[in-house]
Scaffold this active site. Structure first.
Site, short mmCIF file in Angstrom:
data_model
loop_
_atom_site.label_atom_id
_atom_site.label_comp_id
_atom_site.label_asym_id
_atom_site.label_seq_id
_atom_site.Cartn_x
_atom_site.Cartn_y
_atom_site.Cartn_z
N TYR A 61 38.69 6.39 71.59
CA TYR A 61 38.30 7.38 70.58
C TYR A 61 37.19 8.27 71.11
O TYR A 61 36.11 7.80 71.48
CB TYR A 61 37.88 6.71 69.29
CG TYR A 61 39.02 6.13 68.47
CD1 TYR A 61 40.35 6.40 68.78
CD2 TYR A 61 38.78 5.30 67.38
CE1 TYR A 61 41.39 5.87 68.04
CE2 TYR A 61 39.82 4.76 66.63
CZ TYR A 61 41.12 5.05 66.98
OH TYR A 61 42.16 4.52 66.24
N PRO A 231 46.04 7.45 56.30
CA PRO A 231 46.45 7.27 54.90
C PRO A 231 46.23 8.48 54.01
O PRO A 231 46.89 8.62 52.98
CB PRO A 231 45.59 6.08 54.44
CG PRO A 231 44.34 6.20 55.25
CD PRO A 231 44.82 6.64 56.60
N LEU A 232 45.31 9.36 54.38
CA LEU A 232 45.05 10.56 53.58
C LEU A 232 45.92 11.73 54.02
O LEU A 232 45.82 12.82 53.44
CB LEU A 232 43.57 10.94 53.68
CG LEU A 232 42.60 9.98 52.98
CD1 LEU A 232 41.16 10.32 53.34
CD2 LEU A 232 42.79 10.02 51.47
#
Length: 325
Positions: A61, A231-232
């Site tokens: 990341y 998820p959004l």
């Protein structure tokens, strides 16, 4: 009350997790700045303030900077470590000027990766460590050797996987002395294959669904926590405008907004609540680094408990843009 799998195992009761992919100042090799630190600090404080105690990392990341900025925060606020369940991942190796992007579940790479993550984070152990994406060259016995060495050294307490099918999980699990506890998958109102795979059994349309058959059932049977990344859905149902929005996305966003107003809550809480309403007790991993948007998720747990079957299917059918068969 039904407990989610991680809670049954005594690992975490955080119904929502915070995904740290957006921390660290972007996918570049620039040095961390004061602004990067402040953004991460605000996002972490916001997450903790609404009861989120599980934080999800990966060694790649922002090219390691997400873990590094977290490490700076721990250096200044060491008491935060005791308030968190920390998870990270390994197995993806990024391309460079010579080598291609590739997956690597070799013992050597896993051992080197955990040491590098712990060093960047400035901590002694991770609560959960995941294999990031399936490696076609993976050998379960070699993975088991790496996991056993890491566990014996006290560097990791539990292991899991990400983006894997039931068959791949079984393939790895047969070589391990202890259970895999997590599988992280892309799931949202915009990514419905995980629902469609089951709904479209014995339907011709189901032949076009590309989602691992039986994964939802396998994880529930084996007490494996299903975590949802994305998820959004990049905000497409909670107010983020998009010129590329489809008619079904526009309609569903309007429906989410209407439900949020009726229930005196936020669109983000409706979107997450829909996902969490599933009996698998899915744990969303929210990926925003915006503190205000993190706070907008505060009511998700309550909405998941209050959402009716009719409301759940209304959102499902709206997003899939066709009648439920």
């Amino acid at each position: 009350m039904k407990l989610m799998p991680l809670e049954k195992r005594g690992i975490s009761n955080s119904r929502v997790a915070f995904g740290c992919m957006g921390l660290g100042g972007g996918w570049n090799h620039n040095a961390l700045t004061k602004e990067d630190y402040l953004q991460a600090e605000k996002a972490i404080d916001a997450a903790l303030s609404i009861g989120i105690t599980m934080f999800d990392h990966a060694d790649i990341y922002t090219f390691g900077k997400a873990e590094a900025v977290f490490g700076q925060i721990f250096k200044n606020k060491p008491e935060l470590r005791k308030q968190m369940i920390l998870q990270s991942k390994c197995g993806i190796r990024m391309k460079d000027d010579v080598l291609p992007q590739r997956f690597d579940f070799s013992k050597e790479h896993i051992l080197n990766s955990i040491d590098a993550s712990l060093q960047r984070l400035g901590i002694e152990y991770l609560d959960v460590y995941l294999l990031h994406r399936p490696d076609p060259l993976m050998e379960p016995e070699e993975i088991a050797e790496a996991f056993q060495a890491i566990k014996a050294s006290g560097k990791v307490r539990h292991f899991g996987v990400s983006n894997m099918s039931a068959a791949q999980i079984r393939f790895i699990q047969q070589a391990l002395p202890e259970p895999l506890v997590v599988n992280q998958l892309e799931m949202s109102l915009a990514r419905l294959d995980w629902v469609e795979q089951g709904v479209l059994v014995n339907q011709k349309e189901g032949a076009n669904i590309n989602f691992a058959d039986g994964i939802m059932e396998h994880c529930q049977t084996e007490n494996i926590q299903i975590q949802a990344w994305g998820p959004l859905a990049q905000g497409r149902f909670s107010g983020k405008p998009s010129e590329q929005a489809t008619p079904s996305e526009i309609r569903t966003a309007e429906l989410v907004q209407s439900m949020a107003q009726q229930k005196d809550t936020t669109p983000e809480s409706i979107v997450l609540g829909w996902l969490m309403r599933h009996p698998a007790l899915i744990q969303p991993v929210i990926g925003t680094a915006n503190a205000d948007r993190v706070l907008a998720c505060r009511d998700a747990v309550h909405q998941s408990k209050m959402m009716t079957r009719t409301e759940w299917y209304t959102l499902f059918e709206s997003s899939r843009s066709k009648n439920t068969p």
